[in-house]
Design a protein around this motif. Structure first.
Motif, PDB file in Angstrom:
ATOM      1  N   ILE A 126     -26.165   7.014 -25.250  1.00 42.31           N
ATOM      2  CA  ILE A 126     -26.286   7.946 -26.361  1.00 42.31           C
ATOM      3  C   ILE A 126     -27.082   7.298 -27.479  1.00 42.31           C
ATOM      4  O   ILE A 126     -26.712   6.229 -27.982  1.00 42.31           O
ATOM      5  CB  ILE A 126     -24.899   8.350 -26.897  1.00 42.31           C
ATOM      6  CG1 ILE A 126     -24.002   8.844 -25.763  1.00 42.31           C
ATOM      7  CG2 ILE A 126     -25.045   9.397 -28.000  1.00 42.31           C
ATOM      8  CD1 ILE A 126     -24.494  10.083 -25.070  1.00 42.31           C
ATOM      9  N   GLN A 127     -28.159   7.960 -27.859  1.00 42.76           N
ATOM     10  CA  GLN A 127     -28.967   7.462 -28.964  1.00 42.76           C
ATOM     11  C   GLN A 127     -28.953   8.460 -30.108  1.00 42.76           C
ATOM     12  O   GLN A 127     -29.086   9.656 -29.892  1.00 42.76           O
ATOM     13  CB  GLN A 127     -30.423   7.234 -28.533  1.00 42.76           C
ATOM     14  CG  GLN A 127     -30.607   6.013 -27.651  1.00 42.76           C
ATOM     15  CD  GLN A 127     -32.071   5.690 -27.438  1.00 42.76           C
ATOM     16  OE1 GLN A 127     -32.590   5.852 -26.332  1.00 42.76           O
ATOM     17  NE2 GLN A 127     -32.743   5.219 -28.486  1.00 42.76           N
ATOM     18  N   THR A 128     -28.805   7.934 -31.317  1.00 40.42           N
ATOM     19  CA  THR A 128     -28.866   8.764 -32.513  1.00 40.42           C
ATOM     20  C   THR A 128     -29.677   8.070 -33.587  1.00 40.42           C
ATOM     21  O   THR A 128     -29.705   6.826 -33.654  1.00 40.42           O
ATOM     22  CB  THR A 128     -27.441   9.029 -33.059  1.00 40.42           C
ATOM     23  OG1 THR A 128     -26.791   7.769 -33.298  1.00 40.42           O
ATOM     24  CG2 THR A 128     -26.633   9.867 -32.093  1.00 40.42           C
ATOM     25  N   PRO A 129     -30.353   8.850 -34.428  1.00 44.33           N
ATOM     26  CA  PRO A 129     -30.602  10.278 -34.302  1.00 44.33           C
ATOM     27  C   PRO A 129     -31.706  10.547 -33.280  1.00 44.33           C
ATOM     28  O   PRO A 129     -32.370   9.617 -32.826  1.00 44.33           O
ATOM     29  CB  PRO A 129     -31.062  10.653 -35.715  1.00 44.33           C
ATOM     30  CG  PRO A 129     -31.781   9.432 -36.192  1.00 44.33           C
ATOM     31  CD  PRO A 129     -31.009   8.257 -35.629  1.00 44.33           C
ATOM     32  N   ARG A 130     -31.934  11.789 -32.905  1.00 40.87           N
ATOM     33  CA  ARG A 130     -33.031  12.112 -32.002  1.00 40.87           C
ATOM     34  C   ARG A 130     -34.370  11.996 -32.730  1.00 40.87           C
ATOM     35  O   ARG A 130     -35.363  11.580 -32.140  1.00 40.87           O
ATOM     36  CB  ARG A 130     -32.882  13.523 -31.444  1.00 40.87           C
ATOM     37  CG  ARG A 130     -31.802  13.690 -30.396  1.00 40.87           C
ATOM     38  CD  ARG A 130     -32.102  12.938 -29.109  1.00 40.87           C
ATOM     39  NE  ARG A 130     -33.268  13.416 -28.400  1.00 40.87           N
ATOM     40  CZ  ARG A 130     -33.251  14.352 -27.449  1.00 40.87           C
ATOM     41  NH1 ARG A 130     -32.124  14.938 -27.128  1.00 40.87           N
ATOM     42  NH2 ARG A 130     -34.361  14.696 -26.830  1.00 40.87           N
ATOM     43  N   TYR A 131     -34.373  12.389 -33.994  1.00 39.78           N
ATOM     44  CA  TYR A 131     -35.594  12.337 -34.788  1.00 39.78           C
ATOM     45  C   TYR A 131     -35.294  11.646 -36.115  1.00 39.78           C
ATOM     46  O   TYR A 131     -34.237  11.829 -36.707  1.00 39.78           O
ATOM     47  CB  TYR A 131     -36.139  13.748 -35.048  1.00 39.78           C
ATOM     48  CG  TYR A 131     -36.436  14.516 -33.786  1.00 39.78           C
ATOM     49  CD1 TYR A 131     -35.481  15.367 -33.235  1.00 39.78           C
ATOM     50  CD2 TYR A 131     -37.652  14.364 -33.134  1.00 39.78           C
ATOM     51  CE1 TYR A 131     -35.749  16.059 -32.062  1.00 39.78           C
ATOM     52  CE2 TYR A 131     -37.926  15.058 -31.956  1.00 39.78           C
ATOM     53  CZ  TYR A 131     -36.963  15.896 -31.432  1.00 39.78           C
ATOM     54  OH  TYR A 131     -37.236  16.580 -30.271  1.00 39.78           O
ATOM     55  N   LEU A 132     -36.290  10.861 -36.562  1.00 43.26           N
ATOM     56  CA  LEU A 132     -36.126  10.098 -37.804  1.00 43.26           C
ATOM     57  C   LEU A 132     -37.469  10.093 -38.525  1.00 43.26           C
ATOM     58  O   LEU A 132     -38.481   9.709 -37.928  1.00 43.26           O
ATOM     59  CB  LEU A 132     -35.678   8.680 -37.464  1.00 43.26           C
ATOM     60  CG  LEU A 132     -35.228   7.735 -38.560  1.00 43.26           C
ATOM     61  CD1 LEU A 132     -34.070   8.323 -39.352  1.00 43.26           C
ATOM     62  CD2 LEU A 132     -34.829   6.390 -37.950  1.00 43.26           C
ATOM     63  N   VAL A 133     -37.452  10.522 -39.775  1.00 40.88           N
ATOM     64  CA  VAL A 133     -38.686  10.557 -40.564  1.00 40.88           C
ATOM     65  C   VAL A 133     -38.505   9.669 -41.779  1.00 40.88           C
ATOM     66  O   VAL A 133     -37.548   9.845 -42.540  1.00 40.88           O
ATOM     67  CB  VAL A 133     -39.024  11.997 -41.001  1.00 40.88           C
ATOM     68  CG1 VAL A 133     -40.322  11.996 -41.818  1.00 40.88           C
ATOM     69  CG2 VAL A 133     -39.150  12.910 -39.797  1.00 40.88           C
ATOM     70  N   LYS A 134     -39.429   8.728 -41.969  1.00 41.41           N
ATOM     71  CA  LYS A 134     -39.345   7.778 -43.090  1.00 41.41           C
ATOM     72  C   LYS A 134     -40.708   7.610 -43.749  1.00 41.41           C
ATOM     73  O   LYS A 134     -41.744   7.828 -43.115  1.00 41.41           O
ATOM     74  CB  LYS A 134     -38.857   6.415 -42.585  1.00 41.41           C
ATOM     75  CG  LYS A 134     -37.426   6.412 -42.055  1.00 41.41           C
ATOM     76  CD  LYS A 134     -36.427   6.632 -43.172  1.00 41.41           C
ATOM     77  CE  LYS A 134     -35.003   6.673 -42.665  1.00 41.41           C
ATOM     78  NZ  LYS A 134     -34.028   6.899 -43.768  1.00 41.41           N
ATOM     79  N   GLY A 135     -40.665   7.218 -44.986  1.00 40.39           N
ATOM     80  CA  GLY A 135     -41.878   6.857 -45.690  1.00 40.39           C
ATOM     81  C   GLY A 135     -42.189   5.383 -45.476  1.00 40.39           C
ATOM     82  O   GLY A 135     -41.298   4.599 -45.130  1.00 40.39           O
ATOM     83  N   GLN A 136     -43.410   5.026 -45.694  1.00 43.72           N
ATOM     84  CA  GLN A 136     -43.791   3.624 -45.520  1.00 43.72           C
ATOM     85  C   GLN A 136     -43.005   2.751 -46.494  1.00 43.72           C
ATOM     86  O   GLN A 136     -42.851   3.096 -47.660  1.00 43.72           O
ATOM     87  CB  GLN A 136     -45.295   3.454 -45.743  1.00 43.72           C
ATOM     88  CG  GLN A 136     -46.125   4.134 -44.674  1.00 43.72           C
ATOM     89  CD  GLN A 136     -47.572   3.712 -44.674  1.00 43.72           C
ATOM     90  OE1 GLN A 136     -47.880   2.519 -44.693  1.00 43.72           O
ATOM     91  NE2 GLN A 136     -48.470   4.690 -44.629  1.00 43.72           N
ATOM     92  N   GLY A 137     -42.521   1.651 -45.984  1.00 44.79           N
ATOM     93  CA  GLY A 137     -41.719   0.734 -46.794  1.00 44.79           C
ATOM     94  C   GLY A 137     -40.232   1.013 -46.745  1.00 44.79           C
ATOM     95  O   GLY A 137     -39.435   0.170 -47.175  1.00 44.79           O
ATOM     96  N   GLN A 138     -39.850   2.156 -46.206  1.00 40.64           N
ATOM     97  CA  GLN A 138     -38.425   2.474 -46.125  1.00 40.64           C
ATOM     98  C   GLN A 138     -37.784   1.827 -44.905  1.00 40.64           C
ATOM     99  O   GLN A 138     -38.453   1.509 -43.922  1.00 40.64           O
ATOM    100  CB  GLN A 138     -38.222   3.992 -46.058  1.00 40.64           C
ATOM    101  CG  GLN A 138     -38.537   4.716 -47.343  1.00 40.64           C
ATOM    102  CD  GLN A 138     -38.178   6.199 -47.255  1.00 40.64           C
ATOM    103  OE1 GLN A 138     -38.424   6.860 -46.246  1.00 40.64           O
ATOM    104  NE2 GLN A 138     -37.606   6.708 -48.322  1.00 40.64           N
ATOM    105  N   LYS A 139     -36.475   1.671 -44.972  1.00 39.30           N
ATOM    106  CA  LYS A 139     -35.737   1.191 -43.807  1.00 39.30           C
ATOM    107  C   LYS A 139     -35.541   2.339 -42.831  1.00 39.30           C
ATOM    108  O   LYS A 139     -35.367   3.493 -43.228  1.00 39.30           O
ATOM    109  CB  LYS A 139     -34.368   0.651 -44.234  1.00 39.30           C
ATOM    110  CG  LYS A 139     -34.420  -0.679 -44.970  1.00 39.30           C
ATOM    111  CD  LYS A 139     -33.015  -1.220 -45.203  1.00 39.30           C
ATOM    112  CE  LYS A 139     -33.070  -2.574 -45.901  1.00 39.30           C
ATOM    113  NZ  LYS A 139     -31.735  -3.174 -46.080  1.00 39.30           N
ATOM    114  N   ALA A 140     -35.563   1.998 -41.557  1.00 37.06           N
ATOM    115  CA  ALA A 140     -35.326   3.004 -40.515  1.00 37.06           C
ATOM    116  C   ALA A 140     -34.318   2.428 -39.538  1.00 37.06           C
ATOM    117  O   ALA A 140     -34.573   1.391 -38.926  1.00 37.06           O
ATOM    118  CB  ALA A 140     -36.628   3.352 -39.800  1.00 37.06           C
ATOM    119  N   LYS A 141     -33.197   3.124 -39.391  1.00 34.16           N
ATOM    120  CA  LYS A 141     -32.127   2.592 -38.550  1.00 34.16           C
ATOM    121  C   LYS A 141     -31.771   3.588 -37.462  1.00 34.16           C
ATOM    122  O   LYS A 141     -31.617   4.775 -37.724  1.00 34.16           O
ATOM    123  CB  LYS A 141     -30.889   2.267 -39.383  1.00 34.16           C
ATOM    124  CG  LYS A 141     -29.802   1.535 -38.585  1.00 34.16           C
ATOM    125  CD  LYS A 141     -28.713   1.007 -39.507  1.00 34.16           C
ATOM    126  CE  LYS A 141     -27.709   0.145 -38.750  1.00 34.16           C
ATOM    127  NZ  LYS A 141     -26.712  -0.474 -39.646  1.00 34.16           N
TER     128      LYS A 141
END
Lengths: 113, 113
Positions: free
Chosen positions: B5-20
């Motif tokens: 199981i992977q979450t989230p399916r979609y992730l939108v971030k701006g440059q420089g932001q953390k993405a988890k």
């Protein structure tokens, strides 16, 4: 170092025709070899796996692959393709320590009705 | 069928932001992989774990990513400062052991604007 080459980026066949997707690997020992399929917006699913024994292995949905050590190849075959077989196909090799698995760049299969 | 199981399916971030992103491997699987799949369907190995310990990771992962696989909690992969080139599908996979087949999740599609 281990590597996997899938020389055909895209293969187009007519429904009902036979299919061969090519895969060559580079590894000095005896590798574990896999074929995976990826449908749009999904993860990869295993089609078949080979490590030892009969060099022709049967997989799901009528797929099979033949390990030819002298040629370092593990080509995927199917006698008669269906439109639902349209997907990305990845060959992979697992060898050595650290559980590292190497994937080819994939072959896009398009089955024309 | 895979139960990774992977979450989230979609992730939108701006440059420089953390993405988890997170991954729950198949129950009982001690080995977990993270791969990055780009828009050309090419796989890049990022990191793998066995029983919560890092087995291997690439240089990029060591410098810009933070990953862990704690016991009794989901595994996670975090980009500390997202870049446009990080836009890709991040696939988590687990296996029962060395050279065993991988079970994949559906992936997290990251878009860095």
């Amino acid at each position: 170092a281990q590597s996997v080459t899938q020389p055909d980026a895209r293969v187009t066949v007519s429904e009902g025709a036979s299919l061969q997707l090519r895969c060559k690997y580079s590894y000095s020992g005896t590798p574990y070899l896999f074929w995976y399929v990826q449908y749009p917006r999904q993860g990869l699913q295993l089609l078949l796996k080979y490590y030892s024994g009969d060099p022709v292995v049967q997989g799901v949905n009528g797929f099979e692959a033949e390990f030819i050590k002298s040629n370092s190849s593990f080509h995927l075959r199917k006698a008669s393709v269906h439109w639902s077989d349209s997907a990305m196909y990845f060959c992979a090799v697992s060898a050595g320590s650290n559980n590292r698995i190497f994937f080819g760049d994939g072959t896009q299969l398009v089955v024309k009705p | 069928n895979s139960k990774v199981i992977q979450t989230p399916r979609y992730l939108v971030k701006g440059q420089g932001q953390k993405a988890k992103m997170r991954c729950i491997p198949e129950k009982g699987h001690p080995v977990v992989f993270w791969y990055q799949q780009n828009k050309n369907n090419e796989f890049k190995f990022l990191i793998n774990f066995q029983n919560q310990e890092v087995l291997q990771q690439i240089d990029m992962t060591e410098k810009r990513f933070s990953a862990e696989c704690p016991s009794n909690s989901p595994c996670s992969l975090e980009i500390q400062s997202s870049e446009a080139g990080d836009s890709a599908l991040y696939l988590c996979a687990s296996s029962a052991g060395q050279n065993e087949r991988l079970f994949f999740g559906h992936g997290t599609k990251l878009s860095v604007l």
